[in-house]
Each structure stands twice: as C-alpha cells, then as structure tokens.
Write a protein that holds these residues in place. Structure first.
Motif, short mmCIF file in Angstrom:
data_model
loop_
_atom_site.label_atom_id
_atom_site.label_comp_id
_atom_site.label_asym_id
_atom_site.label_seq_id
_atom_site.Cartn_x
_atom_site.Cartn_y
_atom_site.Cartn_z
N ASN A 27 0.83 -1.21 0.00
CA ASN A 27 0.00 0.00 0.00
C ASN A 27 0.86 1.26 0.00
O ASN A 27 0.56 2.23 -0.68
CB ASN A 27 -0.92 0.02 1.22
N ILE A 30 2.21 2.19 -3.37
CA ILE A 30 1.27 2.85 -4.30
C ILE A 30 1.46 4.37 -4.18
O ILE A 30 1.52 5.09 -5.17
CB ILE A 30 -0.20 2.47 -3.97
N ILE A 31 1.56 4.81 -2.93
CA ILE A 31 1.77 6.24 -2.67
C ILE A 31 3.12 6.66 -3.24
O ILE A 31 3.24 7.68 -3.93
CB ILE A 31 1.75 6.53 -1.15
N ARG A 34 3.27 7.08 -7.03
CA ARG A 34 2.59 8.29 -7.51
C ARG A 34 3.42 9.54 -7.21
O ARG A 34 3.60 10.40 -8.06
CB ARG A 34 1.22 8.43 -6.85
N GLU A 35 3.92 9.58 -5.99
CA GLU A 35 4.66 10.78 -5.57
C GLU A 35 5.94 10.94 -6.38
O GLU A 35 6.28 12.05 -6.79
CB GLU A 35 5.02 10.67 -4.07
N ASP A 38 5.14 12.09 -9.76
CA ASP A 38 4.75 13.50 -9.71
C ASP A 38 5.97 14.40 -9.55
O ASP A 38 6.07 15.45 -10.19
CB ASP A 38 3.77 13.70 -8.54
N GLU A 110 1.03 19.41 0.10
CA GLU A 110 -0.22 18.71 -0.16
C GLU A 110 -1.33 19.19 0.78
O GLU A 110 -2.48 19.32 0.40
CB GLU A 110 0.00 17.20 0.00
N PRO A 118 -8.60 13.94 0.54
CA PRO A 118 -9.07 12.77 -0.21
C PRO A 118 -8.20 11.54 0.05
O PRO A 118 -8.70 10.41 0.14
CB PRO A 118 -8.95 13.21 -1.67
N LEU A 119 -6.91 11.77 0.20
CA LEU A 119 -5.99 10.65 0.47
C LEU A 119 -6.25 10.07 1.87
O LEU A 119 -6.25 8.86 2.07
CB LEU A 119 -4.57 11.19 0.37
N LEU A 120 -6.52 10.97 2.81
CA LEU A 120 -6.79 10.52 4.17
C LEU A 120 -8.13 9.81 4.28
O LEU A 120 -8.37 9.08 5.24
CB LEU A 120 -6.77 11.71 5.14
N THR A 122 -9.11 7.50 2.30
CA THR A 122 -8.99 6.14 1.76
C THR A 122 -8.67 5.16 2.90
O THR A 122 -8.30 5.60 4.00
CB THR A 122 -7.87 6.07 0.70
N PRO A 123 -8.75 3.86 2.65
CA PRO A 123 -8.51 2.92 3.76
C PRO A 123 -7.05 2.79 4.19
O PRO A 123 -6.73 1.96 5.03
CB PRO A 123 -9.01 1.57 3.19
N LEU A 124 -6.17 3.59 3.62
CA LEU A 124 -4.76 3.51 4.02
C LEU A 124 -4.60 3.79 5.51
O LEU A 124 -5.29 4.65 6.05
CB LEU A 124 -3.94 4.57 3.28
N THR A 125 -3.66 3.08 6.13
CA THR A 125 -3.37 3.39 7.54
C THR A 125 -2.38 4.56 7.59
O THR A 125 -1.73 4.87 6.59
CB THR A 125 -2.74 2.18 8.26
N GLU B 70 -10.20 1.74 9.07
CA GLU B 70 -9.89 1.32 7.70
C GLU B 70 -11.14 0.74 7.03
O GLU B 70 -11.42 1.02 5.86
CB GLU B 70 -8.76 0.28 7.65
N ARG B 73 -13.52 3.57 6.14
CA ARG B 73 -13.10 4.34 4.95
C ARG B 73 -13.25 3.53 3.66
O ARG B 73 -13.45 4.08 2.60
CB ARG B 73 -11.68 4.85 5.13
N ALA B 74 -13.14 2.19 3.80
CA ALA B 74 -13.31 1.34 2.61
C ALA B 74 -14.75 1.35 2.13
O ALA B 74 -15.02 1.09 0.96
CB ALA B 74 -12.87 -0.08 2.92
N THR B 80 -14.85 15.85 -0.62
CA THR B 80 -14.43 16.84 0.38
C THR B 80 -14.81 18.24 -0.09
O THR B 80 -15.07 18.48 -1.27
CB THR B 80 -12.92 16.75 0.60
N ARG B 88 -1.12 17.77 -11.77
CA ARG B 88 -0.20 17.35 -12.84
C ARG B 88 -0.60 16.00 -13.44
O ARG B 88 -0.02 15.55 -14.41
CB ARG B 88 1.23 17.27 -12.31
N PHE B 97 -4.99 5.58 -9.66
CA PHE B 97 -4.27 5.65 -8.38
C PHE B 97 -5.23 5.40 -7.21
O PHE B 97 -4.97 4.58 -6.33
CB PHE B 97 -3.60 7.03 -8.27
N PHE B 98 -6.36 6.09 -7.23
CA PHE B 98 -7.32 5.88 -6.14
C PHE B 98 -7.91 4.48 -6.18
O PHE B 98 -8.16 3.87 -5.13
CB PHE B 98 -8.40 6.97 -6.14
N GLN B 100 -6.37 1.84 -7.04
CA GLN B 100 -5.36 0.95 -6.42
C GLN B 100 -5.46 1.01 -4.89
O GLN B 100 -5.31 0.00 -4.21
CB GLN B 100 -3.96 1.39 -6.82
N TYR B 102 -7.98 1.39 -3.20
CA TYR B 102 -9.15 0.60 -2.77
C TYR B 102 -9.03 -0.86 -3.23
O TYR B 102 -10.01 -1.61 -3.15
CB TYR B 102 -10.44 1.23 -3.30
N ARG B 145 -14.29 10.11 -8.23
CA ARG B 145 -13.32 9.51 -7.32
C ARG B 145 -14.03 8.94 -6.09
O ARG B 145 -13.73 7.84 -5.64
CB ARG B 145 -12.30 10.57 -6.88
#
Lengths: 507, 319
Positions: A27, A30-31, A34-35, A38, A110, A118-120, A122-125, B70, B73-74, B80, B88, B97-98, B100, B102, B145
């Motif tokens: 997980n 994935i971040i 992307r970063e 970018d 960011e 939006p990133l926060l 998501t189900p990411l810890t 978690e 959020r899933a 927002t 970019r 990306f999003f 992935q 999920y 999204r």
C-alpha cells in the motif's frame, strides 16, 4: 448525463485486505510510485537532480585533481588525499539536501493544496501513508546522490588520479549519506505536521539544516584529521556518528509515525502561537488531580491526588531510570577494574585524620554558603538534564545525571582496589542520599518522560496535548517533591552528613 | 447505515461538534444544513474516521468509526469541501491511483473509470491534465473519485457548489439513482432547494448542535405551523370568512381570496368545499401555499437564536 440502463455503480466495495507487513509495504508503494512520478514531472526538482548527478561530480573531480596537483607542489600530498573522500561526501550530500525540499513539499504542500484529505479518506493506515511519503521523498534524491557519487568515483578511479579507495571508507560515506537523508526527511515530517504552510515549514526547516550543516563540518574535520583516516576498517569516529544518527533516525521515525496521523494533519488549521492559552492549559495541567483534568481543591488535595497522579503517569520511566542508575554504578565499578584506568590510590592511609578536616573540605568545595551551594548545584544539574531531555527525546537526561553514579562506581572500585573497606563511603553518600537519590531518580524519570512523550503520545491524544500534560506533571513534581527534596537533602548534607562521617571514620 | 450517538469533538477547549446523534437507514439521503463553522465538516470527518470523536460513538456501514477506521473508509465515498486533485496528473491516471488504494483489480479500475467518466460527460477529458479542468469538471471528477470503489455510503460536502445548472442536474440525478440502489447519503450543502429536492430528512446544525431534524413536512409543521391553504373564488367573498370561521382559522382575506390554517386538511377541506358549494360560491382554486426550506431554515435559526438569548438572560439573572 448518459442514461444507459446499466447501474451507475456495481455491487458494494471489496473488503479491505487483512493487515500484514507485505500489505503495508504494498500500500505504501502505491503512494511512493505516484509521488515519485509526480516529483519527476516537476522541472524544479528534476533540474537540480540532473545537475547535481552529472555536472557537480565532474566539477568535484576537476577541483580534486587541481587541488591534488597544487598541494603536491608543496609536498603536502596528504591534504590532497584527504580532500578526495571529503569531496565524495559533499557530492553525495548536495543531492540529498533536495530530499528536504521534496519532503516539505509532499507533506505541507499537499496539505496547503487541500489534496491531503481525499488521500486521508482512503482505507490507508497512517503508517502506510507515512512510509509511502517518506520513501517518495527519499528515493529521487538518494538515487541522484548515489549516481553522483558513482560518477565521481568512476572519474577518480579511472581518471588521471587513479585513486584506490578503502572499500569501508566508501561504505561509510554511502551510509552517512543515507542516514543523513533519513534524518532530514524524518525531521521534515515532524516539521511539516506541525505547520500549515510551506512558508512556515521552510522557516522551521532551519532547525534541520543548521544542525546538519554543523554535522557535515564535523565529519569533514574528522576526515581530514582522524588518525585512522587510512584504516581499512574505516574511520572510527564516523562509525560512531553513523550509529548515533541511526538512533536519531529511529527516534524521529517514532515521532513521525506518532504525529503523522489524520488528527494532527487536519486538526491543525493555524500556526499562530497563543501564549495565553498555552499558559492557561499548562496551569490547568499543573493543578490537575485526575485524568479528567479536575483542579485541586486545596494544597492538601493537590499533594494527595495531584502528585500521586503525576507519579503514576511517569509509568515505566521511573523503573527504567532506577535500573539505569544501578547499571551505571556497576559499569563504573567494572570500568575501574580495567588496569589501564586505575588510579592506584595510596594504601594504608589513616582516615581518622580526615574526619577532623571535614569542615575545611566542605568550605573548600562549597564556600561559606554550604546549603545554598549544594542545593543550587543539584538543582542546576537536574534542570539542565530536564532541558536537554526536552530536545533529545529524553535521551540526554539519561546521560547527564547517571554520569555521577558512573564516577561513584569508579571511585568505589578504586577504594576497594587500594585495600580500603568501601563501607566508610556509605555514610558520606547515604546519609543525605536517602533523600537525594530518590529525588534525582524522580527528576530524571520526569525529564525522560517529558522528552519521550512526543515519540509516543497516549492513544487519542495529540502530541501537543500529551506534551503539555507531561510538562504540567514535571512542574508539579518539581514544585511538590523535587525542590523540597533537594533542599532537605542539602540541609542534611551540610549539617548531618559531616557529623555522621566524622563519627564513622573517627570511630 | 449511518448511526451516531452523542458524537462530540473538541479542538482543545473549543467544542466543534456537540452531542450529535443521527440514524440514516440504507437508501436515505440526509441533508445536513447549517451556517459556516457550524460543525458540518467536522461531523463528516468523524464519520469518515479521519478525526477521532472526543466522546460518543458512530457506526458507518456497520463499522465503528473509532475502532475500525480502515473498514469505515473502505465503505465510504467522500467528496471533500475542496476537491483536492493532483493537477499534474491525467484523469485516467488519477482515478487509477485511487482505484489501487481501494484494491480494485486493474481491469475493474479501467472499466469503472470509463463508465463513470462517460456518465458525467467527462470522457472527452480523460487524457487532459487535471490542472486544465474547469472548476465544475474538477468537482465532477472528485465525485467520480468518491464513487469509484462503489461505496454503500457517500458523504458529500457541497456536491454541486461549483457546477453549472446542467452538471448540477447530472449530479442530482446520479444521487437519486444511487439512492434507489439503496446507497446512503449524507449531504452537507448551502443549496436549500437542492436539499429539499434530494433529502428524505434534513438536519440543521448550529454551534455544533443539531437544533432541528426531520422530514421536510415535519420541520415545516413544527417550525412554520400547520399548512396554510389558499382559497380563490369567483366574485367577491362578501363575509364568507365569518361563515367558515367555525371550521378553519382564517389568517388573511382579500376580495376573492382567503388564507386559512387547518390541522386536518383531508377531513376539513372536503367539508369546506361542500359548505361553500351549498352557499353557492364557485371555487376556482384551493391549494396549500408552498413553503420553502429556506423559510423553515431561517425560522429554525431564528428560534435557536432567541432561545440562546433567553438562556443568556436567564443566566445573567441567576448570576
């Protein structure tokens, strides 16, 4: 809108995958991907990376060969030889300095662009986000750094200088570069989580840049001056720095991981410092008598419940400190047994003569104001330990005060080696030590907790709140126990200890 | 699907959300209305497990927001307040990306992206960088999204605020369609017409507290009284208001019209029509006067302000 007959969305979502180390890393990556992608689209990051990877090593190689030729003319080849690894370190360091910019940009930037929420969502810890972003901030500068060093090394090895470096020295420089990058990024996370704008973060970044610059200067001096600079085992002092930096990285990672959470990142909206509110909260923490923050009804209540609460909150810090004191005392004794470090005290002295001169010794050490001098001396040391502990996650609090007990252990071993019964030291130490030692342990434990609490604030509590509570507890313990205890110990040391010692020795 | 009990959030000493309770069953839309700074966003953030409640509890899609963040959020799609896109990136790349995050398989990510982008008329911009999108397009993409992982619960903060009327209608239609599909919505908005159109229930929040909640009709009845009916007749009324005074409470009357309140229109209105017909009066129209959510909202806020002022006075007297 297209109005096809298909449902707008398929069935409900997939369940989040079971947590595992592999899943966390996957997980996080994935971040990271992307970063990094970018970052590599931003010419402001790409341009310096390319220049520092290819142009700067070439410049360094040119400088190294010119410098080596120049000093050779004066028979000072050594300076030229030492210059080469130093430049290697600089070639490696410059690109990693960009990691700070990227780290500040990816975290605060960011937050500033509002793309964090939006990133926060998501189900990411928190840990996955933290690792992902940390790796993303590290990778491009580190690759550039390693690339630059490779280019520079290749030009040295295969160029006119035909330099043949010690492999471990190269390994040390690579390790130093890596840990320096880690320190800067983990520091940047801490900075960025406490700020709301890139501007504020850049200003605060000086807290990372200045110590790092000083460190680089120190490392440069070591590379030039170290007697083991040519050793096949690498430079000892650099190994020590690498080890120390690894400890700092671990501590900063802990702090980063604990404060890189959704609450801290989104809860903070302004950077202004409200001293009145801060002092009011601190005042409440000092007067609190329970976990809910109820205020003491009177002084007796404050002592009975408030002090007990603060003692309880010290938790493991007290046994850890006490165990460390015992360990350090034992280490001092063992150290004193090493023949190279023995004092070889004169044997067979008659100590009874000393007893008569105790007052003279006391006035020699403490001047006329014995009580105030003893009290101020102990207070100063413990306050120093508390201040140092605050800025070093508690670690230096565990260095400064136990050092005295290391010396004590060493003295006991020397006395024993000279054939005296160390029991005569007991009245000199324990008479006032009965009060003083617990007070010192308590003050050190409070300093340890005050520094360490930011690395792991209690669950559900922000770093700022946890630190305010810990500071409140520390002040409470200082007012309620430490200062009165030190005063009492100073009185005993000034008026009772000499009498007891005289009685025992003069016996 | 969303249950909250006495959900409270403190920022230091400031109580941003004060004991908010709600229960939104599957397939319902709740509109959370309130002035800026009332606690709407904080409530949504707690329901998304982004912020931990200071006290109280909430369950979203059956998961506890404090203990199973978690999972929560899933199962939640969030739009927002600020769309917060990566400017970019291209839309395809961004949604991938999003997707992935999920854990959607690659083929599924692509398929859903294409479907949703088509639904919202954004297919033409799939390969454009998001920085080139208009404000409304960005808003729609942010909504895509939020929907990408097919969440049973959607928390939408001002879903149509930046959109042109056509795009706003697309979004409203999508909400209605998804609601039929038993998805649950919590929408915060300042657009009261939209809230009235979409929401099964409305909650008004002020100073962190929910000061009123219920269906539109319930709120209308509670805060603006029983429905006001308007009767128009051919010719003049000529004292007719007095003749029906025993049946309804006449509020206003003009030359050929009168307005009255009635508790039980289904029983009373037919009787009234019969009586007027017997009196030889020709009725042109009889209809309830339309109340808007804006009127109700303003009334609720006014009453809350008055209550707060009274409370202040009471405490002054006690003091």
């Amino acid at each position: 809108m297209n109005t096809s007959a298909e449902p707008i969305l398929p069935a409900y979502p997939l369940e989040p995958r079971a947590p595992s180390v592999w899943q966390t890393l996957s997980n996080a990556l994935i971040i990271t991907r992307r970063e990094v992608r970018d970052s590599l689209r931003d010419w402001r990051i790409i341009a310096p990376i390319v220049i520092l990877t290819f142009a700067f090593p070439a410049l360094a190689q040119f400088v190294a060969s010119q410098f080596a030729g120049f000093v050779e003319g004066f028979g000072a080849e050594l300076i030229g030889d030492r210059m080469i690894p130093f430049l290697l370190m600089i070639v490696g360091f410059f690109p990693i300095s960009i990691s700070l910019v990227i780290a500040l940009e990816t975290f605060v930037g960011e937050k500033e662009r509002r793309s964090l929420e939006p990133l926060l969502s998501t189900p990411l810890t928190n840990t996955e986000l933290y690792i992902g972003k940390t790796l993303a901030a590290m990778l491009p500068p580190l690759v550039s750094s390693y690339g630059g060093m490779l280019v520079y090394l290749s030009s040295l090895v295969y160029g006119d200088l035909a330099w043949r470096p010690q492999p471990l020295l190269i390994a040390q420089i690579i390790l130093l570069t890596t840990v320096q990058a880690l320190v800067m990024i983990t520091g940047a996370v801490v900075v960025s989580s406490q700020t709301t704008s890139t501007r504020a973060a850049n200003l605060l970044a000086s807290f990372i840049i200045i110590p790092m610059t000083l460190l680089i200067q120190g490392e440069s001096a070591i590379m030039f001056l170290a007697p083991d600079a040519e050793s096949p085992n690498g430079i000892g002092a650099l190994w020590a720095i690498i080890t120390g930096m690894c400890v700092v990285v671990v501590l900063l990672l802990r702090v980063g991981n604990s404060i890189f959470n959704r609450e801290e990142l989104l809860g903070r909206t302004i950077d202004s410092l409200n001293l009145r509110t801060a002092f009011r909260k601190l005042g409440r923490a000092v007067r609190a008598v329970d976990e809910q923050g109820s205020l003491a009804r009177n002084l007796a209540d404050w002592y009975r419940r408030g002090i007990r609460l603060s003692l309880r909150r010290l938790g493991l810090a007290t046994p850890i400190t006490a165990a460390l004191f015992v360990g350090v005392l034992a280490a001092g004794s063992i150290f004193g047994m090493v023949s190279d470090w023995q004092l070889n005290l004169p044997r067979g002295l008659d100590l009874s003569g000393v007893a008569g001169n105790l007052d003279a010794y006391a006035s020699m050490f403490f001047g006329g104001e014995v009580v105030s001098t003893i009290f101020w001396q102990n207070t100063r040391i413990l306050m120093g330990a508390t201040l140092l502990g605050m800025f070093t996650f508690g670690s230096l609090a565990l260095v400064l005060t136990p050092a005295v007990y290391f010396i004590l252990g060493y003295v006991v071993s020397q006395v024993m080696l000279a054939g005296y019964n160390p029991a005569f030291l007991a009245p000199a130490i324990l008479t006032h030590g009965v009060v003083e030692i617990p007070v010192i342990v308590l003050a050190t434990a409070a300093a340890l907790r005050l520094g360490a609490v930011v690395t792991r604030p209690p669950k559900g509590s922000t770093v700022g709140f946890a630190w305010t509570v810990a500071l409140g507890d520390t002040i409470k313990l200082w007012i309620g126990l430490i200062l009165p205890g030190l005063l009492l110990a100073a009185l005993i040391e000034a008026y009772v200890t000499p009498v007891v010692v005289a009685a025992v020795i003069g016996g | 699907m969303i249950e909250a009990h006495e959900l409270t959030k403190y920022y230091d000493d400031f109580r941003a959300v004060d004991a908010v309770s709600m229960d939104i069953p599957s397939g319902e839309v709740l509109a959370l209305l309130g002035p800026n700074g009332a606690g709407k966003t904080t409530t949504v953030r707690m329901l998304t497990s982004i912020l931990a409640p200071s006290s109280g509890w909430a369950k979203v899609a059956g998961y506890d927001v404090a203990r199973q963040p978690e999972q929560v959020r899933a199962h939640v799609g969030v739009l927002t307040e600020q769309h917060g896109l990566y400017e970019r990136m291209k839309a395809m790349e961004y949604l991938d990306f999003f997707g992935q995050l999920y854990h959607l398989p690659a083929s599924e990510r692509r398929q859903r992206t294409l479907n949703l982008m088509e639904r919202f008329d954004l297919s033409f911009a799939l390969d454009k960088r998001l920085g080139e999108y208009s404000k409304g397009m960005k808003q729609k993409l942010a909504l895509v999204r939020a929907m990408l992982h097919s969440p049973p619960v959607l928390l939408l903060d001002e879903p149509t605020s930046a959109m042109d009327p056509q795009s706003a209608k697309q979004v409203r239609d999508a909400i209605v369609e998804l609601q039929r599909d038993q998805r649950t919505f919590l929408i915060t908005t300042h657009n009261l017409t939209e809230a009235q159109q979409l929401a099964n229930r409305i909650a008004i929040i002020r100073h962190g507290r929910i000061i009123a909640s219920g269906s539109f009709d319930e709120l209308a009845r509670r805060f603006t009284g029983v429905p006001l009916m308007e009767l128009r007749v051919r010719g003049e009324l000529n004292g007719l208001a007095g003749d029906i005074g025993d049946m309804v409470s006449v509020e206003e009357a003009g030359g050929n019209w009168l307005r009255y309140r009635v508790h039980d229109p289904e029983t009373t209105n037919p009787q009234l029509i019969r009586k007027m017909t017997a009196l030889g009066v020709d009725i042109i129209t009889l209809a309830p006067l339309t109340q808007t959510l804006e009127e109700i909202y303003l009334q609720v806020v006014k009453e809350d302000e008055a209550a707060a002022r009274q409370k202040g006075k009471d405490s002054e007297h006690l003091g």
